[in-house]
Design a protein around this motif. Sequence first.
Motif, PDB file in Angstrom:
ATOM      1  N   PRO A  10       0.811  -1.129  -0.030  1.00 49.59           N
ATOM      2  CA  PRO A  10       0.053   0.001   0.046  1.00 49.59           C
ATOM      3  C   PRO A  10       0.863   1.229  -0.137  1.00 49.59           C
ATOM      4  CG  PRO A  10      -0.956  -1.596   1.591  1.00 49.59           C
ATOM      5  CD  PRO A  10       0.379  -2.109   1.016  1.00 49.59           C
ATOM      6  N   LEU A  13       2.557   1.644  -3.686  1.00 52.20           N
ATOM      7  CA  LEU A  13       1.866   1.756  -4.717  1.00 52.20           C
ATOM      8  C   LEU A  13       1.133   3.199  -4.519  1.00 52.20           C
ATOM      9  CD1 LEU A  13       0.347  -1.782  -5.196  1.00 52.20           C
ATOM     10  CD2 LEU A  13       1.828  -0.367  -6.791  1.00 52.20           C
ATOM     11  N   TYR A  14       0.606   3.466  -3.259  1.00 54.65           N
ATOM     12  CA  TYR A  14      -0.370   4.544  -3.114  1.00 54.65           C
ATOM     13  C   TYR A  14       0.622   5.970  -3.191  1.00 54.65           C
ATOM     14  CZ  TYR A  14      -4.555   7.202  -2.094  1.00 54.65           C
ATOM     15  OH  TYR A  14      -5.353   8.075  -2.289  1.00 54.65           O
ATOM     16  N   ILE A  17       0.932   6.428  -7.138  1.00 52.03           N
ATOM     17  CA  ILE A  17      -0.218   7.100  -7.500  1.00 52.03           C
ATOM     18  C   ILE A  17      -0.408   8.604  -7.250  1.00 52.03           C
ATOM     19  CG2 ILE A  17      -2.915   7.120  -7.302  1.00 52.03           C
ATOM     20  CD1 ILE A  17      -2.892   3.979  -6.662  1.00 52.03           C
ATOM     21  N   LEU A  54      -8.805   9.346   1.505  1.00 50.01           N
ATOM     22  CA  LEU A  54      -8.602   8.840   0.205  1.00 50.01           C
ATOM     23  C   LEU A  54      -9.490   9.380  -1.208  1.00 50.01           C
ATOM     24  CD1 LEU A  54      -8.345   4.794   0.960  1.00 50.01           C
ATOM     25  CD2 LEU A  54      -6.482   6.724   0.875  1.00 50.01           C
ATOM     26  N   SER A  61      -9.539   5.451  -7.033  1.00 51.33           N
ATOM     27  CA  SER A  61      -9.037   4.296  -6.336  1.00 51.33           C
ATOM     28  C   SER A  61     -10.026   4.263  -4.909  1.00 51.33           C
ATOM     29  CB  SER A  61      -7.556   4.181  -5.884  1.00 51.33           C
ATOM     30  OG  SER A  61      -7.167   5.408  -5.473  1.00 51.33           O
ATOM     31  N   ILE A  65     -11.897   1.046  -3.651  1.00 46.59           N
ATOM     32  CA  ILE A  65     -11.753   0.368  -2.305  1.00 46.59           C
ATOM     33  C   ILE A  65     -12.962   0.375  -1.439  1.00 46.59           C
ATOM     34  CG2 ILE A  65     -10.571   1.064  -0.059  1.00 46.59           C
ATOM     35  CD1 ILE A  65      -8.341   2.082  -1.850  1.00 46.59           C
ATOM     36  N   LEU A 103      -4.795  -0.603  -6.141  1.00 47.41           N
ATOM     37  CA  LEU A 103      -3.951   0.362  -6.333  1.00 47.41           C
ATOM     38  C   LEU A 103      -3.048  -0.264  -7.484  1.00 47.41           C
ATOM     39  CD1 LEU A 103      -2.820   0.608  -2.574  1.00 47.41           C
ATOM     40  CD2 LEU A 103      -4.493   1.869  -3.932  1.00 47.41           C
ATOM     41  N   ARG A 106      -4.697   1.058 -10.787  1.00 49.65           N
ATOM     42  CA  ARG A 106      -4.700   2.597 -10.798  1.00 49.65           C
ATOM     43  C   ARG A 106      -3.428   3.161 -11.125  1.00 49.65           C
ATOM     44  NH1 ARG A 106      -6.950   7.227 -12.157  1.00 49.65           N
ATOM     45  NH2 ARG A 106      -7.099   8.836 -10.779  1.00 49.65           N
ATOM     46  N   ALA A 107      -2.123   2.616 -10.512  1.00 50.90           N
ATOM     47  CA  ALA A 107      -0.964   3.122 -10.637  1.00 50.90           C
ATOM     48  C   ALA A 107      -0.602   2.949 -12.131  1.00 50.90           C
ATOM     49  CB  ALA A 107      -0.124   2.243  -9.699  1.00 50.90           C
ATOM     50  N   MET A 287      -0.590   4.630   3.871  1.00 52.20           N
ATOM     51  CA  MET A 287      -1.112   5.352   2.844  1.00 52.20           C
ATOM     52  C   MET A 287      -1.297   6.845   3.387  1.00 52.20           C
ATOM     53  SD  MET A 287      -4.388   2.838   1.840  1.00 52.20           S
ATOM     54  CE  MET A 287      -4.662   3.405   0.232  1.00 52.20           C
TER      55      MET A 287
END
Length: 396
Positions: A10, A13-14, A17, A54, A61, A65, A103, A106-107, A287
């Motif tokens: 998380p 990847l976040y 993003i 978020l 995303s 989620i 994630l 989206r990335a 995150m």
Amino acid sequence: MKIACVGGGPAGLYFAISAKMRDAGHDITVFERDPRGATYGWGVVYWDDLLDVLFRNDRESAQRIRAESALWQEQETRLRGTDSAYLGGYGYSINRAPLLEILADRAIGLGVDVQYERPVEDAAELSDADLVVVADGANSRIRQQHAEQFGTTVSQGSNPYIWLGTPKVFDKFTFAFEETPAGWIWFHAYPSSEGVSTCIVECTERTWRALGFEEADNAETVRRLEKIFEQPLEGQPLISESRGRPARWLRFTQVYNQTWRHDGMVLVGDAAHTTHFTIGSGTRLAMIDAIMLAQKLYEHGEVDAALKEFDEQGHEALRPVQASARTSMSWFEHADDYLNRNAVDFCYAMAARHGLQPPWQYQRHRLHQIPLMRKAARATNTGRRWLLALRRGETR
């Protein structure tokens, strides 16, 4: 800016993003040692405060989620399978596998290069990057290589625990404490996906050894736990294997770093800090780290200044959370001292483990044990959830 992220959890990847959304010109690569989909573990919990963050940061995303998440209402504490008490509130949970798929999708959609089965053992492999984001977890290899520079301290909790699943679906966050001839053992359980709940079993070291888990293999461990928790599980089995890897007993790893930055590298998520699973903040903090780091890079446009501010503000915000987590871990390591009480008083002691409570709080807790009062609290929470979802712009 050329950015390398080590770790496709998380945090990594976040961050990718969040950074890409702020500046699509960043050249970002995420390196993950495991194959895509090889996510080990079960569900993670979070609350409305994370959803708010978020949705503000990336609605696309966040919406996915929330759609993949399960809702649980109330917390129930059971002693010996028959004596129960309740706490109010609600929360959400989601399995790690769909969370990471969301994630990653989206990335990649934003232009991030996500490379699976690509371990990075040394930051020197990434010398062409302007910034290396170290997001490879509590046992980070890169952090270990530079432990002196980061001022790393790693210690372990004393209670063994094992992270399992079960087809028994809990609609509440449930603590079940069972007394055995060897001592008390308990689980923390909550729904994590359709038809599956996460079930984390914990006990003291003394009880663990006396129950023979030190010598038991995985199959025998699961069989014994199913027998101990037969009543709260309503005869349902426990599931050990997650994505082909059997669960094993662990001791919680506490990670603290005096600084999160060194020589063009920055630690985020569990590589930077850990908080005990009994406060359910690990994924949330990872995150939030990702968003904060991306925002500091956007504001400063220069690595050193961005990392300095991220480090200072992040440590300041984290200090009370880590203190709360240490207190919670210590309380469960001494839970046996409180288990001579009835469920209502024990449940209150558990809820008050983070500090002193006003005298009226205990009377409020006793009132909450009345079914009509709990029904009213659930109705109030339903209205609150509806209003928060409306404010966030959630769509069903």
